[in-house]
Design a protein around this motif. Sequence first.
Motif, mmCIF file in Angstrom:
data_model
loop_
_atom_site.group_PDB
_atom_site.id
_atom_site.type_symbol
_atom_site.label_atom_id
_atom_site.label_comp_id
_atom_site.label_asym_id
_atom_site.label_seq_id
_atom_site.Cartn_x
_atom_site.Cartn_y
_atom_site.Cartn_z
ATOM 1 N N ALA A 69 0.816 -1.217 0.000
ATOM 2 C CA ALA A 69 0.000 0.000 0.000
ATOM 3 C C ALA A 69 0.850 1.268 0.000
ATOM 4 N N ALA A 70 2.128 1.161 0.346
ATOM 5 C CA ALA A 70 3.006 2.336 0.380
ATOM 6 C C ALA A 70 3.442 2.785 -1.008
ATOM 7 N N LEU A 71 3.225 1.954 -2.017
ATOM 8 C CA LEU A 71 3.571 2.320 -3.388
ATOM 9 C C LEU A 71 2.383 3.016 -4.025
ATOM 10 N N PRO A 72 2.585 4.209 -4.590
ATOM 11 C CA PRO A 72 1.451 5.006 -5.049
ATOM 12 C C PRO A 72 0.796 4.531 -6.341
ATOM 13 N N PHE A 73 1.495 3.750 -7.169
ATOM 14 C CA PHE A 73 0.947 3.372 -8.467
ATOM 15 C C PHE A 73 1.251 1.924 -8.788
ATOM 16 N N GLY A 74 0.488 1.401 -9.732
ATOM 17 C CA GLY A 74 0.796 0.114 -10.325
ATOM 18 C C GLY A 74 0.296 -1.083 -9.548
ATOM 19 N N THR A 75 0.521 -2.232 -10.163
ATOM 20 C CA THR A 75 0.236 -3.515 -9.546
ATOM 21 C C THR A 75 1.488 -3.911 -8.787
ATOM 22 N N VAL A 76 1.364 -4.096 -7.483
ATOM 23 C CA VAL A 76 2.535 -4.282 -6.620
ATOM 24 C C VAL A 76 2.613 -5.718 -6.128
ATOM 25 N N GLU A 77 3.812 -6.287 -6.224
ATOM 26 C CA GLU A 77 4.093 -7.613 -5.693
ATOM 27 C C GLU A 77 5.237 -7.473 -4.691
ATOM 28 N N VAL A 78 5.019 -7.937 -3.461
ATOM 29 C CA VAL A 78 6.026 -7.800 -2.409
ATOM 30 C C VAL A 78 6.554 -9.180 -2.032
#
Length: 123
Positions: A69-78
């Motif tokens: 959730a800390a990334l403002p854009f895009g599809t995020v994979e952690v």
Amino acid sequence: MKPLICELGMGADVHGHDYTKAALRGISDAIRHSSLTLFYTFGHPSGMRVEVTVGVPEPALVDVEAVAAALPFGTVEVTVVAGGLDDRGMGGAEDITLAAVAVKAWYDTSGHPFRPAGRPIPR
């Protein structure tokens, strides 16, 4: 997908021993080094895919959803892996937690007129 960025960051939680807080500070450290105006040139950055790797001593203690959730854009994979550092503070207790973070972003360039490398910029 074209690779556009790879940034590294480091975050620390000095007295709370909170791996998620250290990871979030590492995300902030990594992304504030970049201003990706390129995404706005070709439209909203919804075509961005972001991969985040977080290294901390105890990977199971990181809130992956909070990091994403800390990334403002895009599809995020952690992905959280063993790494980082727990260290002793001035008082001798293990109260310093360091997280190492790598943020990689790709962008879907289909339909966008990216200029191939080496060609002059039209004037």
